[in-house]
Enzyme design. Structure first.
Site, PDB file in Angstrom:
ATOM      1  CE1 TYR A   1       6.306   8.701  -6.515  1.00 61.67           C
ATOM      2  CE2 TYR A   1       7.017   6.797  -7.765  1.00 61.67           C
ATOM      3  CZ  TYR A   1       6.016   7.670  -7.372  1.00 61.67           C
ATOM      4  OH  TYR A   1       4.734   7.484  -7.825  1.00 61.67           O
TER       5      TYR A   1
ATOM      6  CG  ASP B 238       5.230   4.020 -11.972  1.00 59.44           C
ATOM      7  OD1 ASP B 238       4.733   4.483 -13.018  1.00 59.44           O
ATOM      8  OD2 ASP B 238       5.166   4.602 -10.869  1.00 59.44           O
TER       9      ASP B 238
ATOM     10  CE  LYS C 267       4.226   7.934 -11.826  1.00 58.92           C
ATOM     11  NZ  LYS C 267       5.044   7.255 -10.804  1.00 58.92           N
TER      12      LYS C 267
ATOM     13  CG  HIS D  20       3.743  12.685  -9.898  1.00 59.92           C
ATOM     14  ND1 HIS D  20       4.926  12.242  -9.367  1.00 59.92           N
ATOM     15  CD2 HIS D  20       2.776  11.966  -9.265  1.00 59.92           C
ATOM     16  CE1 HIS D  20       4.688  11.289  -8.470  1.00 59.92           C
ATOM     17  NE2 HIS D  20       3.380  11.121  -8.391  1.00 59.92           N
TER      18      HIS D  20
HETATM   19  N1  LIG Z   1       0.935   8.675  -9.807  1.00 64.41           N
HETATM   20  C1  LIG Z   1       0.751   8.780  -8.505  1.00 64.41           C
HETATM   21  O1  LIG Z   1       0.374   9.831  -7.968  1.00 64.41           O
HETATM   22  C2  LIG Z   1       0.981   7.590  -7.660  1.00 64.41           C
HETATM   23  C3  LIG Z   1       1.654   6.510  -8.185  1.00 64.41           C
HETATM   24  N2  LIG Z   1       1.897   5.393  -7.429  1.00 64.41           N
HETATM   25  C4  LIG Z   1       2.626   4.260  -8.064  1.00 64.41           C
HETATM   26  O2  LIG Z   1       1.946   3.036  -7.783  1.00 64.41           O
HETATM   27  C5  LIG Z   1       2.813   2.182  -7.054  1.00 64.41           C
HETATM   28  C6  LIG Z   1       2.044   1.281  -6.092  1.00 64.41           C
HETATM   29  O3  LIG Z   1       1.282   2.001  -5.167  1.00 64.41           O
HETATM   30  P1  LIG Z   1       1.673   2.122  -3.619  1.00 64.41           P
HETATM   31  O4  LIG Z   1       0.774   3.164  -3.061  1.00 64.41           O
HETATM   32  O5  LIG Z   1       3.125   2.248  -3.488  1.00 64.41           O
HETATM   33  O6  LIG Z   1       1.288   0.779  -2.924  1.00 64.41           O
HETATM   34  P2  LIG Z   1       0.686  -0.676  -3.252  1.00 64.41           P
HETATM   35  O7  LIG Z   1      -0.781  -0.555  -3.346  1.00 64.41           O
HETATM   36  O8  LIG Z   1       1.455  -1.325  -4.335  1.00 64.41           O
HETATM   37  O9  LIG Z   1       1.035  -1.389  -1.865  1.00 64.41           O
HETATM   38  C7  LIG Z   1       2.367  -1.471  -1.417  1.00 64.41           C
HETATM   39  C8  LIG Z   1       2.360  -1.914   0.043  1.00 64.41           C
HETATM   40  O10 LIG Z   1       1.906  -3.261   0.136  1.00 64.41           O
HETATM   41  C9  LIG Z   1       2.949  -4.095   0.658  1.00 64.41           C
HETATM   42  N3  LIG Z   1       2.948  -5.329  -0.158  1.00 64.41           N
HETATM   43  C10 LIG Z   1       3.208  -5.426  -1.476  1.00 64.41           C
HETATM   44  N4  LIG Z   1       3.037  -6.696  -1.913  1.00 64.41           N
HETATM   45  C11 LIG Z   1       2.667  -7.424  -0.829  1.00 64.41           C
HETATM   46  C12 LIG Z   1       2.344  -8.782  -0.641  1.00 64.41           C
HETATM   47  N5  LIG Z   1       2.371  -9.638  -1.652  1.00 64.41           N
HETATM   48  N6  LIG Z   1       2.018  -9.193   0.615  1.00 64.41           N
HETATM   49  C13 LIG Z   1       1.988  -8.306   1.650  1.00 64.41           C
HETATM   50  N7  LIG Z   1       2.269  -7.007   1.522  1.00 64.41           N
HETATM   51  C14 LIG Z   1       2.606  -6.551   0.294  1.00 64.41           C
HETATM   52  C15 LIG Z   1       4.234  -3.298   0.526  1.00 64.41           C
HETATM   53  O11 LIG Z   1       5.128  -3.612   1.572  1.00 64.41           O
HETATM   54  P3  LIG Z   1       6.688  -3.889   1.341  1.00 64.41           P
HETATM   55  O12 LIG Z   1       7.228  -2.907   0.357  1.00 64.41           O
HETATM   56  O13 LIG Z   1       7.247  -3.693   2.723  1.00 64.41           O
HETATM   57  O14 LIG Z   1       6.789  -5.305   0.879  1.00 64.41           O
HETATM   58  C16 LIG Z   1       3.723  -1.868   0.677  1.00 64.41           C
HETATM   59  O15 LIG Z   1       3.532  -1.547   2.045  1.00 64.41           O
HETATM   60  C17 LIG Z   1       3.775   3.163  -6.373  1.00 64.41           C
HETATM   61  O16 LIG Z   1       4.895   2.521  -5.812  1.00 64.41           O
HETATM   62  C18 LIG Z   1       4.039   4.119  -7.489  1.00 64.41           C
HETATM   63  O17 LIG Z   1       4.951   3.558  -8.419  1.00 64.41           O
HETATM   64  C19 LIG Z   1       1.423   5.322  -6.139  1.00 64.41           C
HETATM   65  C20 LIG Z   1       0.773   6.389  -5.553  1.00 64.41           C
HETATM   66  C21 LIG Z   1       0.495   7.606  -6.266  1.00 64.41           C
HETATM   67  O1  LIG Z   2       3.165   8.986  -6.563  1.00 64.67           O
HETATM   68  C1  LIG Z   2       2.940   9.186  -5.402  1.00 64.67           C
HETATM   69  C2  LIG Z   2       1.869  10.056  -4.964  1.00 64.67           C
HETATM   70  O2  LIG Z   2       1.664  11.077  -5.861  1.00 64.67           O
HETATM   71  C3  LIG Z   2       2.097  10.584  -3.576  1.00 64.67           C
HETATM   72  O3  LIG Z   2       3.349  11.133  -3.520  1.00 64.67           O
HETATM   73  C4  LIG Z   2       1.082  11.590  -3.172  1.00 64.67           C
HETATM   74  O4  LIG Z   2      -0.169  10.981  -3.151  1.00 64.67           O
HETATM   75  C5  LIG Z   2       1.395  12.213  -1.858  1.00 64.67           C
HETATM   76  O5  LIG Z   2       1.340  11.253  -0.867  1.00 64.67           O
HETATM   77  C6  LIG Z   2       0.453  13.336  -1.571  1.00 64.67           C
HETATM   78  O6  LIG Z   2      -0.097  13.326  -0.489  1.00 64.67           O
HETATM   79  O7  LIG Z   2       0.295  14.168  -2.427  1.00 64.67           O
END
Ligand SMILES: NC(=O)C1=CN([C@@H]2O[C@H](COP(=O)(O)OP(=O)(O)OC[C@H]3O[C@@H](n4cnc5c(N)ncnc54)[C@H](OP(=O)(O)O)[C@@H]3O)[C@@H](O)[C@H]2O)C=CC1
Ligand SMILES: O=C[C@H](O)[C@@H](O)[C@@H](O)[C@H](O)C(=O)O
Length: 286
Positions: free
Chosen positions: A56, A51, A81, A114
């Protein structure tokens, strides 16, 4: 879904396309070596679903990771997206071509709007949104995306696109974890056969230190991250977990050798607001 066996398991989208039940997130994954290596590590660990998003800023190196992995294109599911500032028919056509070029792909498996209401287009909402969905349908019909969908949408937003559109979104990607079950949005999705994708399944990491979650994880000898991802799957949500660390990337695929009991699912469901997380309830500014 009735059985959960492994990372190649799929949900079937409302247009018949199969989507692997766990996705690899890349938000805040720095463009460059980190994105390339983490995507390669994810595919090596068994992820078959990546994803990303134009927003990004890492599509090029996410694409490089896909290519370096050597995986066959038809064995991988790739989502990107439409950027927030690209809400119009014409901008959506340009945006998909730019994303495909950056990713080095001829098509994506899923293309999402998005956010429903980008700041830059707020004045023209909802016309801009209806127009953008028309653009998404053109992208789908041209074969540049095998499925199209939405993200961060609620009922009012869905109403805008269904009023004039002819393709029902296949997916709604939303903030979904025990801190916020978003019952109204998931009910809307279910009713319309729109798959619930769970973004921030670990609360962007903020849920991982919660003591109540640690207690539940202890029942299974699993990490909190694994329990949160398994919780998503048992709800029928498709979790998208992000990590840039190989050990965590691997750990986040080990979800199929345990099952959370009904009692523990209830405990997790009761954690609303944990870690101070909740979704913005203001539908007009989304
Ligand atoms: N459509 C939208 O608006 C949005 C979409 N997304 C999508 O969803 C995905 C996931 O959500 P996101 O908010 O990034 O975060 P997550 O909820 O997946 O959490 C990620 C965090 O947790 C840490 N982490 C991951 N696995 C572990 C583990 N096994 N043990 C300890 N720490 C861990 C990572 O650290 P590290 O990387 O340092 O390991 C990072 O800091 C995004 O990357 C994106 O693709 C997210 C937000 C908004
Ligand atoms: O996919 C990622 C999310 O959309 C992220 O970019 C947003 O939640 C952003 O942090 C915001 O504050 O609008």
């Amino acid at each position: 879904m009735t059985e959960l066996n492994g990372m190649t398991d799929t949900f079937t989208l409302n247009n018949g396309v199969e989507i692997p039940v766990v996705g690899f997130g890349t938000w805040q994954t720095p463009d460059g070596d980190v994105a390339q290596k983490s995507v390669e590590a994810a595919i090596a660990a068994g992820y078959r679903h990546i994803d990303t998003a134009a927003m990004y800023g890492n599509e090029e190196t996410v694409g490089a990771g896909i290519h370096a992995s050597g995986i066959k294109r038809d064995e991988l599911f790739v989502t990107t997206k439409l950027n927030n500032n690209a809400h119009s028919f014409d901008l959506s056509q340009q945006a998909i071509d730019t994303s495909l070029t950056k990713l080095g792909l001829d098509y994506v498996d899923l293309y999402l709007i998005h956010w429903p209401n980008p700041v830059s287009a707020r004045d023209s909402y909802p016309d801009s949104l209806a127009d953008t969905w028309r653009g998404m349908e053109a992208i789908y019909k041209a074969g540049k995306a095998r499925a199209i969908g939405i993200s961060n949408f609620r009922q009012a937003h869905l109403d805008v696109i269904t009023a004039t559109g002819s393709v029902m979104p296949a997916v709604n990607q939303i903030f979904l974890n025990p801190s916020d079950l978003q019952p109204e949005v998931t009910a809307m999705n279910d009713k319309n056969k729109i798959l619930n994708e769970a973004y921030s399944p670990l609360g962007t990491g903020k849920l991982l230190s919660d003591a109540r979650l640690a207690t539940v994880a202890g029942h299974y000898g699993k990490s909190v991250a694994q329990v949160l991802l398994r919780w998503s799957l048992q709800h029928g949500f498709l979790p998208l977990a992000k990590s840039v660390h190989e050990d965590r990337i691997r750990q986040n695929t080990e979800l199929f050798d345990f099952s959370i009991s009904a009692e523990d699912m209830k405990t997790l469901d009761g954690l609303r607001g944990v870690a101070g997380l909740a979704t913005n309830p203001d539908t007009t500014t989304w």
